[in-house]
Scaffold this motif. Sequence first.
Motif, PDB file in Angstrom:
ATOM      1  N   VAL A  43       0.861  -1.170   0.000  1.00  0.00           N
ATOM      2  CA  VAL A  43       0.000   0.000   0.000  1.00  0.00           C
ATOM      3  C   VAL A  43       0.905   1.231   0.000  1.00  0.00           C
ATOM      4  O   VAL A  43       2.083   1.150   0.364  1.00  0.00           O
ATOM      5  N   ILE A  44       0.377   2.368  -0.410  1.00  0.00           N
ATOM      6  CA  ILE A  44       1.170   3.593  -0.513  1.00  0.00           C
ATOM      7  C   ILE A  44       0.965   4.430   0.745  1.00  0.00           C
ATOM      8  O   ILE A  44      -0.164   4.656   1.169  1.00  0.00           O
ATOM      9  N   GLY A  45       2.071   4.877   1.346  1.00  0.00           N
ATOM     10  CA  GLY A  45       2.019   5.738   2.518  1.00  0.00           C
ATOM     11  C   GLY A  45       2.372   7.167   2.140  1.00  0.00           C
ATOM     12  O   GLY A  45       3.138   7.406   1.212  1.00  0.00           O
ATOM     13  N   LEU A  46       1.794   8.125   2.872  1.00  0.00           N
ATOM     14  CA  LEU A  46       2.010   9.551   2.597  1.00  0.00           C
ATOM     15  C   LEU A  46       2.760  10.193   3.757  1.00  0.00           C
ATOM     16  O   LEU A  46       2.315  10.125   4.902  1.00  0.00           O
ATOM     17  N   PHE A  47       3.906  10.808   3.458  1.00  0.00           N
ATOM     18  CA  PHE A  47       4.643  11.604   4.434  1.00  0.00           C
ATOM     19  C   PHE A  47       4.239  13.049   4.180  1.00  0.00           C
ATOM     20  O   PHE A  47       4.821  13.755   3.356  1.00  0.00           O
ATOM     21  N   GLU A  48       3.200  13.475   4.880  1.00  0.00           N
ATOM     22  CA  GLU A  48       2.503  14.722   4.587  1.00  0.00           C
ATOM     23  C   GLU A  48       3.394  15.961   4.694  1.00  0.00           C
ATOM     24  O   GLU A  48       3.203  16.931   3.957  1.00  0.00           O
ATOM     25  N   ALA A 114       7.438  12.319  -0.773  1.00  0.00           N
ATOM     26  CA  ALA A 114       6.260  12.344   0.090  1.00  0.00           C
ATOM     27  C   ALA A 114       5.496  11.024   0.032  1.00  0.00           C
ATOM     28  O   ALA A 114       4.679  10.756   0.899  1.00  0.00           O
ATOM     29  N   LEU A 115       5.740  10.202  -0.984  1.00  0.00           N
ATOM     30  CA  LEU A 115       5.029   8.928  -1.137  1.00  0.00           C
ATOM     31  C   LEU A 115       6.015   7.771  -1.045  1.00  0.00           C
ATOM     32  O   LEU A 115       7.110   7.839  -1.601  1.00  0.00           O
ATOM     33  N   PHE A 116       5.599   6.705  -0.355  1.00  0.00           N
ATOM     34  CA  PHE A 116       6.463   5.546  -0.139  1.00  0.00           C
ATOM     35  C   PHE A 116       5.649   4.267  -0.242  1.00  0.00           C
ATOM     36  O   PHE A 116       4.456   4.252   0.070  1.00  0.00           O
ATOM     37  N   TRP A 117       6.305   3.167  -0.619  1.00  0.00           N
ATOM     38  CA  TRP A 117       5.692   1.847  -0.612  1.00  0.00           C
ATOM     39  C   TRP A 117       5.760   1.273   0.791  1.00  0.00           C
ATOM     40  O   TRP A 117       6.797   1.314   1.427  1.00  0.00           O
ATOM     41  N   SER A 118       4.668   0.717   1.233  1.00  0.00           N
ATOM     42  CA  SER A 118       4.631  -0.027   2.484  1.00  0.00           C
ATOM     43  C   SER A 118       4.371  -1.488   2.124  1.00  0.00           C
ATOM     44  O   SER A 118       3.606  -1.763   1.203  1.00  0.00           O
ATOM     45  N   PRO A 119       4.980  -2.434   2.823  1.00  0.00           N
ATOM     46  CA  PRO A 119       4.745  -3.844   2.492  1.00  0.00           C
ATOM     47  C   PRO A 119       3.405  -4.381   2.995  1.00  0.00           C
ATOM     48  O   PRO A 119       3.077  -5.529   2.743  1.00  0.00           O
ATOM     49  N   GLU A 120       2.625  -3.552   3.682  1.00  0.00           N
ATOM     50  CA  GLU A 120       1.336  -4.011   4.205  1.00  0.00           C
ATOM     51  C   GLU A 120       0.387  -4.324   3.052  1.00  0.00           C
ATOM     52  O   GLU A 120       0.220  -3.529   2.137  1.00  0.00           O
ATOM     53  N   PHE A 121      -0.218  -5.481   3.102  1.00  0.00           N
ATOM     54  CA  PHE A 121      -1.139  -5.877   2.043  1.00  0.00           C
ATOM     55  C   PHE A 121      -2.500  -6.278   2.593  1.00  0.00           C
ATOM     56  O   PHE A 121      -3.401  -6.604   1.831  1.00  0.00           O
ATOM     57  N   GLU A 122      -2.674  -6.254   3.889  1.00  0.00           N
ATOM     58  CA  GLU A 122      -3.933  -6.668   4.496  1.00  0.00           C
ATOM     59  C   GLU A 122      -4.814  -5.457   4.764  1.00  0.00           C
ATOM     60  O   GLU A 122      -4.909  -4.965   5.881  1.00  0.00           O
ATOM     61  N   PRO A 146       9.472   0.312   5.607  1.00  0.00           N
ATOM     62  CA  PRO A 146      10.788  -0.072   6.140  1.00  0.00           C
ATOM     63  C   PRO A 146      11.841   0.985   5.829  1.00  0.00           C
ATOM     64  O   PRO A 146      11.695   1.780   4.903  1.00  0.00           O
ATOM     65  N   ALA A 147      12.885   0.981   6.627  1.00  0.00           N
ATOM     66  CA  ALA A 147      13.993   1.913   6.400  1.00  0.00           C
ATOM     67  C   ALA A 147      14.674   1.564   5.080  1.00  0.00           C
ATOM     68  O   ALA A 147      14.676   0.402   4.670  1.00  0.00           O
ATOM     69  N   PRO A 148      15.238   2.548   4.394  1.00  0.00           N
ATOM     70  CA  PRO A 148      15.925   2.234   3.138  1.00  0.00           C
ATOM     71  C   PRO A 148      17.129   1.349   3.402  1.00  0.00           C
ATOM     72  O   PRO A 148      17.700   1.383   4.497  1.00  0.00           O
ATOM     73  N   PRO A 149      17.525   0.562   2.419  1.00  0.00           N
ATOM     74  CA  PRO A 149      18.682  -0.309   2.620  1.00  0.00           C
ATOM     75  C   PRO A 149      19.948   0.519   2.849  1.00  0.00           C
ATOM     76  O   PRO A 149      20.078   1.641   2.366  1.00  0.00           O
ATOM     77  N   ALA A 150      20.865  -0.047   3.600  1.00  0.00           N
ATOM     78  CA  ALA A 150      22.124   0.648   3.893  1.00  0.00           C
ATOM     79  C   ALA A 150      22.931   0.829   2.616  1.00  0.00           C
ATOM     80  O   ALA A 150      22.844   0.019   1.686  1.00  0.00           O
ATOM     81  N   LEU A 151      23.709   1.889   2.588  1.00  0.00           N
ATOM     82  CA  LEU A 151      24.561   2.139   1.430  1.00  0.00           C
ATOM     83  C   LEU A 151      25.688   1.117   1.388  1.00  0.00           C
ATOM     84  O   LEU A 151      26.157   0.645   2.423  1.00  0.00           O
TER      85      LEU A 151
END
Length: 185
Positions: A43-48, A114-122, A146-151
């Motif tokens: 689902v898409i999350g919003l960082f307002e 401002a928009l991110f993917w969330s792994p929540e599917f329920e 989730p936090a972005p992967p480490a560099l």
Amino acid sequence: MAPIPGSGLAKGLAVTLRTMTRKSVTAQYPDTQPELPPRSRGVIGLFEENCTVCMLCARECPDWCIYIDSHKETVPPAAPGGRERSRNVLDRFAIDFSLCMYCGICIEVCPFDALFWSPEFEYAETDIRDLTHERDKLREWMWTVPAPPALDPGAEEPKEVAAARKTADKLAAAQADEPGQEGHA
């Protein structure tokens, strides 16, 4: 050479007998949560706070499932003698997940993260009208992103960071070279 009559049936029965003796690998979904790959699309999350109401996400969406309303607000000058500024204020941000095809174009075109993917599917609903998530619901999904992967430690330093470091080093060197600065340390 002609095949022996009934050999196909014998091969089929051999496959059936072989698989009957193996343990089942079916995951019973509600009881066992699936192992999702990292950064999977749910689902898409919003960082307002990052949204500037630029409307790029809504314009680029091929399904037109993003609804944005805003108004202009006047901001007083930051310094005396400055001029007033106007900025867009977000009134409504909604995504209709019954129309969304989860392509991710809105997330890719957002210049302000401002928009991110969330792994929540329920988030199934019994009424299709409940699949339109308003900004409050989209803000709640941000907690599941989730936090972005480490560099990669072996990768080159980003050019923006290198430029900022070079400028900071120049300023530090210029301050150290100024006369009369030795006694202030």
